[in-house]
Design an enzyme around this catalytic site. Sequence first.
Site, PDB file in Angstrom:
ATOM      1  N   LYS A 138       2.949  45.779   1.952  1.00 60.24           N
ATOM      2  CA  LYS A 138       2.386  44.762   2.855  1.00 60.24           C
ATOM      3  C   LYS A 138       2.208  43.418   2.148  1.00 60.24           C
ATOM      4  CE  LYS A 138      -1.032  47.625   3.517  1.00 60.24           C
ATOM      5  NZ  LYS A 138      -0.515  48.885   2.940  1.00 60.24           N
ATOM      6  N   GLY A 174      -4.677  47.507  -2.623  1.00 57.22           N
ATOM      7  CA  GLY A 174      -4.049  46.887  -3.790  1.00 57.22           C
ATOM      8  C   GLY A 174      -2.711  46.379  -3.307  1.00 57.22           C
ATOM      9  N   HIS A 175      -2.608  45.077  -3.082  1.00 54.34           N
ATOM     10  CA  HIS A 175      -1.394  44.493  -2.506  1.00 54.34           C
ATOM     11  C   HIS A 175      -0.661  43.715  -3.596  1.00 54.34           C
ATOM     12  CE1 HIS A 175      -3.170  44.699   1.836  1.00 54.34           C
ATOM     13  NE2 HIS A 175      -3.098  45.864   1.234  1.00 54.34           N
ATOM     14  N   ASP A 186       0.333  51.365   0.901  1.00 53.96           N
ATOM     15  CA  ASP A 186       1.243  50.991  -0.199  1.00 53.96           C
ATOM     16  C   ASP A 186       2.686  50.819   0.258  1.00 53.96           C
ATOM     17  OD1 ASP A 186      -0.956  51.144  -1.886  1.00 53.96           O
ATOM     18  OD2 ASP A 186      -0.588  53.245  -2.360  1.00 53.96           O
ATOM     19  N   GLN A 189      -4.368  49.443   3.919  1.00 54.48           N
ATOM     20  CA  GLN A 189      -4.138  50.877   4.086  1.00 54.48           C
ATOM     21  C   GLN A 189      -2.942  51.085   5.038  1.00 54.48           C
ATOM     22  OE1 GLN A 189      -7.825  49.865   4.324  1.00 54.48           O
ATOM     23  NE2 GLN A 189      -7.358  49.872   2.162  1.00 54.48           N
TER      24      GLN A 189
END
Length: 425
Positions: free
Chosen positions: A16, A40-41, A13, A221
């Site tokens: 990225k 979750g980007h 988080d 990650q």
Amino acid sequence: MKVDVLLGLQWGDEGKGKVVDVLTPHYDVVARFQGGPNAGHTLEFEGKKYVLRSIPSGIFQHGQTNVIGNGVVLDPVLFREEAEALESNGIPLKKILKISKKVHLILPTHRLLDAANERAKGGAKIGTTGKGIGPTYTDKISRNGLRLGDTSLNFEERYAQVRDRHMAMLAALGEHPDITDLENRWKEAIEYIKGYDLVDSEHLINGYLREGKRILCEGAQGTLLDIDFGSYPFVTSSNTICAGACTGLGVAPNKIGEVYGIFKAYCTRVGSGPFPTELHDETGRRIRDLGHEYGAVTGRERRCGWIDLVALKYSIMLNGVTQLIMMKSDVLDDFDEIKACVAYKIDGAEVSEFPYSIDEGAVEPVYVTLPGWKTNMTGISDEKEFPEAFTDYIAFLERELETPITIVSVGPDRAQTIVRNGFRH
Ligand code: GDP
Ligand code: IMO
Ligand code: MG
């Protein structure tokens, strides 16, 4: 040509998705190499916000090719949901996205096993995202997995074998779920995926390199969640480090170019596991509120703490980081003082090398305190406008980390990004 790699240096988080989107115009191809829908980007631009889970963050710029590489684990149902939402927003996904035939499939029973394993661990649970990541990689490594390319060959039979084995494992944990609906949706989603270009991505990527195309590999990650080097067992089940781009795309180590290491100006972690600089006080809550530190997918509260330079140095070493990208410094805009952990105290001695165990009680962070910059930075677009205290903070980090910080992000929007002198791509 070489591939450039962008990856997280903390517990995920870091931002990225945002930076991959910002850098995409410099590249022809963006490729994911590990992880799956545990990611979750988040991307924000033109007043819109998107959260990507399995699809690379290079889909919103100028028609670049995006690749889901062999190292990724794919949930057909979640992929379909994500892809259909993007298609309905006008993204021509079937034209720009290619998927490796070697990606391993997340089965409905993998997700059920993930949840059952967590329940069985009780208080010692990992706090996984519940997306079936661990069980899918377990099947891959134990040579029981199903790959996307297997969907044309005796698929029903092979699927049934894996499912039955999983059902027996669930029964051993006392669980007897009815999976009929889940299974039907999963099979429909497999048919949907067949509408995409399914490729041998190792040939594709190496062919692109021969043609002189520029490729950006997007990590998921973060380094401290790496299966080998993270805070085991509180980690994810893939190699999140730079070497993962080699195995997850079929790129040789001597084809790695720039390695962008991305970190927050503070530190967060979601899920269980040690976190030496975690703040359990008002400051931690303040960072969480100002930084909106809640999971992009799960909505879970992220644990917050000061930046940890011992851990960052370790991450920089493991990845061969050539350039650093600092995110979310705007969250600290109002702080009078900022702390940075420069060493750990272990059995009374100061240690600056990341140790085997960072368990609670094993290490005590040693901090230096720096003055805050007390300036709203969210509208700044050029490093020349940085307040002096912020320039000093960057110089301090660069000295400690022995790596240049070439991009600074001061807000979630694509536009709130400052590219500094010295940035290379
Ligand atoms: P990723 O998983 O590494 O892509 O990061 P996430 O999207 O999970 O989390 C990063 C969060 O911070 C998202 O909500 C972003 O919109 C937000 N964000 C990214 N960069 C910045 C920044 O510089 N400042 C602020 N305030 N928010 C940011
Ligand atoms: P992005 O790509 C933050 C964490 C989970 C849990 C551990 C194992 O958005 O940075 P898993 O479901 O992978 O078996 O969970 O890893 N985790 C993440 N934390 N960001 C992520 O991805 C994460 N993906 C997994 O919270 O602690
Ligand atoms: Mg995320």
